[in-house]
Scaffold this motif. Structure first.
Motif, PDB file in Angstrom:
ATOM      1  N   THR A 107       0.849  -1.192   0.000  1.00 55.19           N
ATOM      2  CA  THR A 107       0.000   0.000   0.000  1.00 55.19           C
ATOM      3  C   THR A 107       0.883   1.239   0.000  1.00 55.19           C
ATOM      4  OG1 THR A 107      -1.650  -1.182   1.292  1.00 55.19           O
ATOM      5  CG2 THR A 107      -1.858   1.207   1.239  1.00 55.19           C
ATOM      6  N   TRP A 108       1.903   1.213   0.850  1.00 53.78           N
ATOM      7  CA  TRP A 108       2.790   2.368   0.968  1.00 53.78           C
ATOM      8  C   TRP A 108       3.562   2.607  -0.345  1.00 53.78           C
ATOM      9  CZ3 TRP A 108       8.352   2.687   1.519  1.00 53.78           C
ATOM     10  CH2 TRP A 108       8.789   3.991   1.785  1.00 53.78           C
ATOM     11  N   VAL A 109       4.162   1.550  -0.871  1.00 49.98           N
ATOM     12  CA  VAL A 109       4.961   1.706  -2.105  1.00 49.98           C
ATOM     13  C   VAL A 109       4.081   2.206  -3.255  1.00 49.98           C
ATOM     14  CG1 VAL A 109       6.237   0.429  -3.894  1.00 49.98           C
ATOM     15  CG2 VAL A 109       6.706  -0.007  -1.481  1.00 49.98           C
ATOM     16  N   ALA A 110       2.908   1.599  -3.416  1.00 47.95           N
ATOM     17  CA  ALA A 110       2.049   1.945  -4.562  1.00 47.95           C
ATOM     18  C   ALA A 110       1.517   3.375  -4.456  1.00 47.95           C
ATOM     19  CB  ALA A 110       0.888   0.960  -4.651  1.00 47.95           C
ATOM     20  N   ILE A 111       1.260   3.836  -3.231  1.00 52.36           N
ATOM     21  CA  ILE A 111       0.734   5.201  -3.082  1.00 52.36           C
ATOM     22  C   ILE A 111       1.874   6.219  -3.101  1.00 52.36           C
ATOM     23  CG2 ILE A 111      -0.402   6.772  -1.446  1.00 52.36           C
ATOM     24  CD1 ILE A 111      -2.297   4.494  -0.736  1.00 52.36           C
ATOM     25  N   ARG A 112       2.995   5.853  -2.517  1.00 53.47           N
ATOM     26  CA  ARG A 112       4.119   6.793  -2.378  1.00 53.47           C
ATOM     27  C   ARG A 112       4.706   7.156  -3.742  1.00 53.47           C
ATOM     28  NH1 ARG A 112       7.044  10.142  -1.746  1.00 53.47           N
ATOM     29  NH2 ARG A 112       8.440  10.748  -0.050  1.00 53.47           N
ATOM     30  N   TRP A 113       4.830   6.186  -4.635  1.00 53.12           N
ATOM     31  CA  TRP A 113       5.419   6.448  -5.951  1.00 53.12           C
ATOM     32  C   TRP A 113       4.356   6.354  -7.036  1.00 53.12           C
ATOM     33  CZ3 TRP A 113       8.278   4.079  -2.105  1.00 53.12           C
ATOM     34  CH2 TRP A 113       9.462   4.745  -1.766  1.00 53.12           C
ATOM     35  N   ASN A 114       4.331   7.361  -7.891  1.00 52.35           N
ATOM     36  CA  ASN A 114       3.317   7.422  -8.947  1.00 52.35           C
ATOM     37  C   ASN A 114       3.454   6.307  -9.965  1.00 52.35           C
ATOM     38  OD1 ASN A 114       2.443   9.713  -7.785  1.00 52.35           O
ATOM     39  ND2 ASN A 114       2.809  11.049  -9.536  1.00 52.35           N
ATOM     40  N   SER A 115       4.685   5.804 -10.094  1.00 50.50           N
ATOM     41  CA  SER A 115       4.958   4.868 -11.186  1.00 50.50           C
ATOM     42  C   SER A 115       4.393   3.470 -10.893  1.00 50.50           C
ATOM     43  CB  SER A 115       6.471   4.798 -11.387  1.00 50.50           C
ATOM     44  OG  SER A 115       6.807   3.636 -12.073  1.00 50.50           O
ATOM     45  N   PHE A 116       3.617   2.987 -11.857  1.00 48.77           N
ATOM     46  CA  PHE A 116       3.070   1.630 -11.791  1.00 48.77           C
ATOM     47  C   PHE A 116       4.227   0.631 -11.791  1.00 48.77           C
ATOM     48  CE2 PHE A 116       0.725  -2.018 -13.649  1.00 48.77           C
ATOM     49  CZ  PHE A 116      -0.422  -1.992 -12.861  1.00 48.77           C
ATOM     50  N   THR A 117       5.278   0.956 -12.579  1.00 49.23           N
ATOM     51  CA  THR A 117       6.428   0.067 -12.724  1.00 49.23           C
ATOM     52  C   THR A 117       7.127  -0.136 -11.375  1.00 49.23           C
ATOM     53  OG1 THR A 117       6.695   1.210 -14.812  1.00 49.23           O
ATOM     54  CG2 THR A 117       8.415  -0.353 -14.218  1.00 49.23           C
ATOM     55  N   THR A 118       7.238   0.925 -10.602  1.00 52.43           N
ATOM     56  CA  THR A 118       7.909   0.799  -9.295  1.00 52.43           C
ATOM     57  C   THR A 118       7.147  -0.191  -8.410  1.00 52.43           C
ATOM     58  OG1 THR A 118       8.559   3.105  -9.469  1.00 52.43           O
ATOM     59  CG2 THR A 118       8.731   2.112  -7.287  1.00 52.43           C
ATOM     60  N   ALA A 119       5.827   0.012  -8.358  1.00 46.03           N
ATOM     61  CA  ALA A 119       5.016  -0.860  -7.502  1.00 46.03           C
ATOM     62  C   ALA A 119       5.123  -2.320  -7.960  1.00 46.03           C
ATOM     63  CB  ALA A 119       3.566  -0.396  -7.537  1.00 46.03           C
ATOM     64  N   ILE A 120       5.021  -2.527  -9.263  1.00 46.42           N
ATOM     65  CA  ILE A 120       5.083  -3.901  -9.788  1.00 46.42           C
ATOM     66  C   ILE A 120       6.498  -4.457  -9.632  1.00 46.42           C
ATOM     67  CG2 ILE A 120       4.870  -5.304 -11.901  1.00 46.42           C
ATOM     68  CD1 ILE A 120       2.173  -4.429 -10.859  1.00 46.42           C
ATOM     69  N   GLY A 121       7.491  -3.627  -9.916  1.00 45.05           N
ATOM     70  CA  GLY A 121       8.892  -4.069  -9.831  1.00 45.05           C
ATOM     71  C   GLY A 121       9.236  -4.560  -8.435  1.00 45.05           C
ATOM     72  N   VAL A 122       8.838  -3.788  -7.435  1.00 43.87           N
ATOM     73  CA  VAL A 122       9.123  -4.175  -6.038  1.00 43.87           C
ATOM     74  C   VAL A 122       8.449  -5.522  -5.735  1.00 43.87           C
ATOM     75  CG1 VAL A 122       8.636  -3.580  -3.623  1.00 43.87           C
ATOM     76  CG2 VAL A 122       9.467  -1.822  -5.186  1.00 43.87           C
ATOM     77  N   GLY A 123       7.204  -5.656  -6.179  1.00 46.85           N
ATOM     78  CA  GLY A 123       6.450  -6.875  -5.899  1.00 46.85           C
ATOM     79  C   GLY A 123       7.038  -8.099  -6.581  1.00 46.85           C
ATOM     80  N   VAL A 124       7.409  -7.939  -7.847  1.00 42.07           N
ATOM     81  CA  VAL A 124       7.944  -9.094  -8.593  1.00 42.07           C
ATOM     82  C   VAL A 124       9.301  -9.498  -8.008  1.00 42.07           C
ATOM     83  CG1 VAL A 124       8.835  -9.835 -10.844  1.00 42.07           C
ATOM     84  CG2 VAL A 124       6.657  -8.624 -10.708  1.00 42.07           C
ATOM     85  N   ALA A 125      10.144  -8.486  -7.745  1.00 40.56           N
ATOM     86  CA  ALA A 125      11.463  -8.784  -7.159  1.00 40.56           C
ATOM     87  C   ALA A 125      11.280  -9.474  -5.801  1.00 40.56           C
ATOM     88  CB  ALA A 125      12.261  -7.502  -6.994  1.00 40.56           C
ATOM     89  N   GLY A 126      10.348  -8.960  -5.000  1.00 42.78           N
ATOM     90  CA  GLY A 126      10.098  -9.544  -3.687  1.00 42.78           C
ATOM     91  C   GLY A 126       9.577 -10.971  -3.796  1.00 42.78           C
ATOM     92  N   THR A 127       8.691 -11.203  -4.768  1.00 43.32           N
ATOM     93  CA  THR A 127       8.111 -12.549  -4.939  1.00 43.32           C
ATOM     94  C   THR A 127       9.179 -13.558  -5.359  1.00 43.32           C
ATOM     95  OG1 THR A 127       6.034 -11.507  -5.595  1.00 43.32           O
ATOM     96  CG2 THR A 127       6.279 -13.832  -6.126  1.00 43.32           C
TER      97      THR A 127
END
Lengths: 302, 253
Positions: free
Chosen positions: B173-193
């Motif tokens: 929630t924090w990452v997706a709201i804090r950064w406007n970029s869809f790529t950042t939110a997805i990138g963090v999630g995929v790397a984490g997964t």
């Protein structure tokens, strides 16, 4: 009574575009045209009014109530549209309004009332992605009107609209003031539009308020001007400078002199003798646009 | 409480006609369909000699492992990005933040909505799993699956899985709201997964790594599962509080 009052409002940014010691006074029931060149600080001011930004110094008061990011109660009286309307394109107009209605806890009938005001009732169930730009702007206004505010803050509401859309928006704003008794704080680059509907104007430059008052007061302060319509404004300006006057090139074929040194007839004779083609020559009140340029010394020589 | 209820109700309406709403049931369905396909193509050489309870356990654990290791972290990633994208996409923040509504309510509603989506999807998986078992009884009797389905195990592990995803919900929630970029939110999630996929079997790191916490609940090790759940719940509360504080102090310039 004042709808908006700011006291020594200041906000600085590293890259500029801040505002400095702003003392806005927007009377209740007025249409206040807030003007200024790009980067003057208009949007910063609006964001300070709406508590989207924190002020470094000073205070914003809406209907005598203080507004700050931590105390937003006075914003209950304010509807706003900052630049482009913020809409959910996958939802219908009605659903867009319903989202805001739920957040505000406003009565359900406000939705139809807002749709009626902006004349979107018939298209209320269409998805916003299928709306024209003009319809989106109107829906943005409907969102601002949803909680029946007493003050409407609009930043460039005619952005991107065609002439018909601009005229619609003007009629809408006139209705809001005339029929609904609202106060409108309007920020726009279309000076001719502001001239038609604003009762008051404020001119901002580099974050400082250069003028604030009624349009009438602005005209009285700057008086009328000698307006010369000619074939070539540049050469006429050069000739007039040679006569010791301080002309302003208002357009390719238009020159103005605010306070001529010599009599109008002498100036006319001087120009004719030098072979200039003069189409029209006479006294005329300055347009808001000219006064704006005069105040901000923006685009033409003072 | 009324403010939060209003914000949550507005959030629910925004989901109408969005992929986010479909994903709530599509995500568990994908797991179910993949499992059916996998079992359908698996060759057996006569009855496997498992008791119905053991057969069910193997089967349910298989489904929940795929869910916890892979699908749930990706689901949280995508849903958080979609929820925040609703506001980033059309500069909605400036409208929301100019309303006479406390700023924290927008953030809290997003986090709660994401948590509710995780609850709904995991419970749907819990209900869908016995349906696949029922199909297997007829198509692959050799596995030994027979009624009744282990509803207790399914419900318990669903709840554990939901609790263990708290930190993931708070973080995304924090990452997706804090950064406007869809790529950042997805990138963090995929790397984490991906990292979580490798880390989840580690006894030391597994319970502490946000993207592998849910996987601990199906590791068969109760201690690791409990540790992961407690860390996730505390971490979820902390990241939620930090995210709220960060969001409330931000300006829309």
């Amino acid at each position: 009574m004042l709808a908006i009052e700011t006291r020594a409002l200041s906000r600085r940014f590293d890259g500029g575009h801040g505002v400095h010691q702003l003392e806005l006074q927007v009377p209740v029931g007025s249409v206040y045209g807030f003007l200024g060149p790009n980067g003057a600080g208009k949007t910063t001011t609006i964001r300070l009014l709406l508590a989207l930004l924190r002020a470094d110094e000073g205070e914003v008061r809406i209907f005598s109530q203080s507004v700050a990011p931590d105390d937003r109660r006075a914003l209950r009286e304010v509807g706003s549209m900052v630049e482009t309307p913020s809409l959910y394109p996958h939802l219908s107009a009605r659903d867009n309004l319903e989202v805001t209605r739920r957040l505000l806890g406003a009565p359900k009938q406000h939705i139809d009332e807002a749709l009626d005001i902006v004349d979107l009732r018939a298209d209320a169930d269409r998805r916003v992605r299928d709306y024209s730009l003009g319809m989106r702007q109107r829906l943005g206004i409907a969102l601002a009107l949803l909680d029946q505010p007493r003050l409407l803050v609009l930043d460039e509401p005619t952005n991107g609209l065609d002439p018909a859309g601009i005229a619609d928006m003007r009629v809408l704003m006139q209705r809001m003031v005339g029929e609904l008794g609202m106060t409108v704080f309007l920020c726009s680059h279309l000076l001719s539009e502001v001239e038609q509907i604003a009762t008051h104007v404020g001119v901002l430059q580099q974050g400082t308020l250069l003028f604030q008052g009624t349009q009438q007061a602005l005209r009285e302060r700057y008086g009328d001007a000698l307006i010369i319509r000619c074939l070539d404004a540049n050469s006429v300006c050069a000739s007039l400078a040679g006569l010791g006057e301080t002309p302003q090139r208002l357009d390719d074929d238009k020159v103005g002199i605010r306070t001529p040194r010599l009599a109008d007839a002498e100036i006319n004779r001087w120009l004719i003798e030098r072979g200039h083609t003069i189409h029209a020559f006479g006294r005329s009140p300055y347009s808001l646009e000219t006064l704006f340029f005069e105040l901000t010394q923006y685009g033409v020589a003072a | 409480m009324i403010i939060l209820r209003r914000a949550l109700s507005a959030e629910a309406l925004k989901l109408r006609h969005t992929l986010g709403l479909w994903l709530i049931w599509l995500a568990p369905l994908v797991i179910i369909v993949l499992t059916v396909v996998q079992f359908s193509f698996q060759k057996t050489h006569g009855p496997m000699g498992l008791t119905p309870v053991k057969a069910w356990m193997n089967f349910c654990r298989g489904i929940f492992t795929i869910w916890c290791v892979l699908m749930l972290p990706l689901f949280v990633t995508l849903q958080a990005a979609l929820l925040a994208g609703l506001e980033h996409g059309n500069q909605q923040w400036k409208h929301l933040l100019a309303l006479p509504v406390p700023h924290w309510s927008h953030y809290a509603a997003k986090a709660l909505m994401l948590a509710l989506m995780v609850v709904a999807s995991t419970l749907l998986l819990c209900v869908m799993t016995p349906l696949v078992g029922w199909i297997l009884m007829y198509t692959k009797p050799d596995y030994g699956v027979a009624w009744p389905a282990p509803w207790g195990w399914l419900l318990m592990h669903s709840l554990e899985c939901i609790a263990a995803s708290s930190l993931l919900v708070g973080l995304h929630t924090w990452v997706a709201i804090r950064w406007n970029s869809f790529t950042t939110a997805i990138g963090v999630g995929v790397a984490g997964t991906v990292a979580g996929f490798l880390i989840c079997q580690s006894e030391k790191l597994g319970p502490w790594f946000p993207w592998s916490m849910a996987a601990q609940t199906v590791s068969g090790n109760e201690q690791r599962a409990m540790l992961a759940i407690v860390v996730s719940l505390i971490g979820g509360a902390l990241t939620g509080a930090i995210g709220l504080w960060d969001y409330a102090r931000r300006e829309y310039a």
